[in-house]
Design a protein around this motif. Structure first.
Motif, PDB file in Angstrom:
ATOM      1  N   GLU A 136      -1.808   0.567 -57.071  1.00  0.00           N
ATOM      2  CA  GLU A 136      -0.448   0.605 -57.069  1.00  0.00           C
ATOM      3  C   GLU A 136       0.505  -0.513 -55.907  1.00  0.00           C
ATOM      4  O   GLU A 136       1.450  -1.076 -57.025  1.00  0.00           O
ATOM      5  N   ILE A 137       0.672  -0.776 -55.473  1.00  0.00           N
ATOM      6  CA  ILE A 137       1.199  -1.175 -54.435  1.00  0.00           C
ATOM      7  C   ILE A 137       1.276  -2.588 -53.953  1.00  0.00           C
ATOM      8  O   ILE A 137       2.151  -3.601 -54.089  1.00  0.00           O
ATOM      9  N   SER A 138       0.322  -3.123 -54.612  1.00  0.00           N
ATOM     10  CA  SER A 138      -0.392  -4.914 -54.432  1.00  0.00           C
ATOM     11  C   SER A 138       0.618  -4.775 -55.924  1.00  0.00           C
ATOM     12  O   SER A 138       0.375  -6.736 -56.114  1.00  0.00           O
ATOM     13  N   GLY A 139       0.607  -4.192 -56.768  1.00  0.00           N
ATOM     14  CA  GLY A 139       0.975  -5.292 -57.723  1.00  0.00           C
ATOM     15  C   GLY A 139       2.578  -5.367 -58.140  1.00  0.00           C
ATOM     16  O   GLY A 139       2.611  -6.303 -59.226  1.00  0.00           O
ATOM     17  N   GLY A 140       3.419  -4.710 -57.785  1.00  0.00           N
ATOM     18  CA  GLY A 140       4.346  -5.279 -57.222  1.00  0.00           C
ATOM     19  C   GLY A 140       5.123  -4.840 -57.900  1.00  0.00           C
ATOM     20  O   GLY A 140       6.854  -4.969 -57.384  1.00  0.00           O
ATOM     21  N   GLN A 141       4.670  -3.882 -58.577  1.00  0.00           N
ATOM     22  CA  GLN A 141       6.345  -2.943 -59.022  1.00  0.00           C
ATOM     23  C   GLN A 141       6.797  -1.435 -59.103  1.00  0.00           C
ATOM     24  O   GLN A 141       7.524  -1.559 -59.488  1.00  0.00           O
ATOM     25  N   ASP A 165      10.259   9.994 -56.510  1.00  0.00           N
ATOM     26  CA  ASP A 165       9.841  10.860 -57.045  1.00  0.00           C
ATOM     27  C   ASP A 165       8.722  10.827 -58.146  1.00  0.00           C
ATOM     28  O   ASP A 165       7.581  10.619 -57.922  1.00  0.00           O
ATOM     29  N   ASP A 166       9.225   9.597 -58.882  1.00  0.00           N
ATOM     30  CA  ASP A 166       8.614   9.390 -59.785  1.00  0.00           C
ATOM     31  C   ASP A 166       7.469   8.031 -59.184  1.00  0.00           C
ATOM     32  O   ASP A 166       5.958   7.851 -59.660  1.00  0.00           O
ATOM     33  N   ILE A 167       7.791   7.431 -58.049  1.00  0.00           N
ATOM     34  CA  ILE A 167       6.930   6.430 -57.492  1.00  0.00           C
ATOM     35  C   ILE A 167       5.747   7.578 -56.592  1.00  0.00           C
ATOM     36  O   ILE A 167       4.393   7.332 -57.003  1.00  0.00           O
ATOM     37  N   LEU A 168       6.318   8.379 -56.244  1.00  0.00           N
ATOM     38  CA  LEU A 168       5.631   9.503 -55.676  1.00  0.00           C
ATOM     39  C   LEU A 168       4.347  10.247 -56.497  1.00  0.00           C
ATOM     40  O   LEU A 168       3.319  10.224 -56.286  1.00  0.00           O
ATOM     41  N   ARG A 169       4.576  10.658 -57.765  1.00  0.00           N
ATOM     42  CA  ARG A 169       3.713  11.409 -58.555  1.00  0.00           C
ATOM     43  C   ARG A 169       2.774   9.665 -59.062  1.00  0.00           C
ATOM     44  O   ARG A 169       1.846  10.843 -59.213  1.00  0.00           O
ATOM     45  N   ARG A 170       3.326   8.521 -59.483  1.00  0.00           N
ATOM     46  CA  ARG A 170       2.693   7.717 -59.680  1.00  0.00           C
ATOM     47  C   ARG A 170       1.300   7.544 -58.337  1.00  0.00           C
ATOM     48  O   ARG A 170       0.107   7.242 -59.381  1.00  0.00           O
ATOM     49  N   LEU A 171       1.879   6.967 -57.243  1.00  0.00           N
ATOM     50  CA  LEU A 171       0.505   7.252 -56.555  1.00  0.00           C
ATOM     51  C   LEU A 171      -0.425   8.943 -56.620  1.00  0.00           C
ATOM     52  O   LEU A 171      -1.551   7.939 -55.802  1.00  0.00           O
ATOM     53  N   MET A 172       0.275   9.433 -56.770  1.00  0.00           N
ATOM     54  CA  MET A 172      -0.699  10.972 -56.558  1.00  0.00           C
ATOM     55  C   MET A 172      -1.620  10.881 -57.101  1.00  0.00           C
ATOM     56  O   MET A 172      -2.421  11.762 -57.243  1.00  0.00           O
ATOM     57  N   ASP A 173      -1.072  10.774 -58.249  1.00  0.00           N
ATOM     58  CA  ASP A 173      -2.066  11.004 -59.692  1.00  0.00           C
ATOM     59  C   ASP A 173      -3.398  10.344 -59.802  1.00  0.00           C
ATOM     60  O   ASP A 173      -3.775   9.526 -59.128  1.00  0.00           O
ATOM     61  N   THR A 203      -7.278   5.885 -51.930  1.00  0.00           N
ATOM     62  CA  THR A 203      -6.500   4.316 -51.396  1.00  0.00           C
ATOM     63  C   THR A 203      -6.734   3.373 -51.816  1.00  0.00           C
ATOM     64  O   THR A 203      -5.966   2.331 -52.354  1.00  0.00           O
ATOM     65  N   LYS A 204      -7.927   3.267 -52.778  1.00  0.00           N
ATOM     66  CA  LYS A 204      -7.580   2.277 -53.637  1.00  0.00           C
ATOM     67  C   LYS A 204      -6.838   2.426 -54.845  1.00  0.00           C
ATOM     68  O   LYS A 204      -6.225   1.466 -55.175  1.00  0.00           O
ATOM     69  N   HIS A 205      -7.215   3.818 -55.236  1.00  0.00           N
ATOM     70  CA  HIS A 205      -5.757   3.467 -56.261  1.00  0.00           C
ATOM     71  C   HIS A 205      -3.698   3.197 -55.695  1.00  0.00           C
ATOM     72  O   HIS A 205      -3.339   2.639 -55.880  1.00  0.00           O
ATOM     73  N   VAL A 206      -4.129   3.883 -54.824  1.00  0.00           N
ATOM     74  CA  VAL A 206      -2.637   4.014 -53.928  1.00  0.00           C
ATOM     75  C   VAL A 206      -2.783   2.270 -53.263  1.00  0.00           C
ATOM     76  O   VAL A 206      -1.406   1.519 -53.960  1.00  0.00           O
ATOM     77  N   ASN A 207      -3.601   1.096 -53.217  1.00  0.00           N
ATOM     78  CA  ASN A 207      -3.662  -0.416 -52.805  1.00  0.00           C
ATOM     79  C   ASN A 207      -2.974  -0.544 -54.134  1.00  0.00           C
ATOM     80  O   ASN A 207      -2.915  -1.524 -53.604  1.00  0.00           O
TER      81      ASN A 207
END
Length: 146
Positions: A22-27, A138-146, A16-20
């Motif tokens: 990624e999302i909060s960065g705005g990229q 696919d790229d977004i989900l791949r980065r979220l799941m890393d 959850t920290k990783h996902v947050n």
């Protein structure tokens, strides 16, 4: 110890920290925005290509607005600024026998069928959306799941 036993949720908290982060960065939002804008531009190109041409005014009058974010929804707006665009698209009635000076003729038919250029553009764009959106998602989900 609870009735269901003990469990370690440290991995879930890390996720959850990783996902947050990624999302909060705005990229991610910028990438989604860019992808949706690409879909909109493709839609506009398809609409322009399908629009009938007499003077070219109708074809040149397409405008793309967006993408706009409203909660979980993302939207784009494609519109034509010419007031007669809907009549060319859907068809219109006219009065047979009326003289029209701009064309120098009298009207013969009571109904002029629509040319459905926007319907064709919508169908073409709908068929292209998987190729436009899937790689980005696919790229977004791949980065979220890393």
């Amino acid at each position: 110890m609870s009735a269901f036993g003990d469990f370690d949720n440290s991995q879930f908290e890390e996720f959850t920290k990783h996902v947050n982060a990624e999302i909060s960065g705005g990229q991610l939002k910028n990438e989604v925005k860019k992808s949706v804008k690409n879909v909109g531009e493709t839609y506009k190109r398809n609409a322009e290509a399908n629009t009938p041409v007499k003077t070219g005014d109708l074809r040149r009058s397409w405008q793309l607005n967006g993408p706009n974010f409203a909660g979980a929804e993302i939207s784009i707006e494609l519109r034509n600024s010419k007031n007669y665009a809907s009549f060319v698209e859907s068809g219109h009635r006219q009065t047979p026998g009326r003289y029209v000076p701009t064309i120098g003729k009298r009207l013969k038919a009571s109904w002029v069928p629509g040319q459905h250029f926007l319907q064709r553009a919508t169908k073409q764009t709908s068929n292209q959306i998987p190729q436009l959106i899937t790689p980005v998602m696919d790229d977004i989900l791949r980065r979220l799941m890393d």
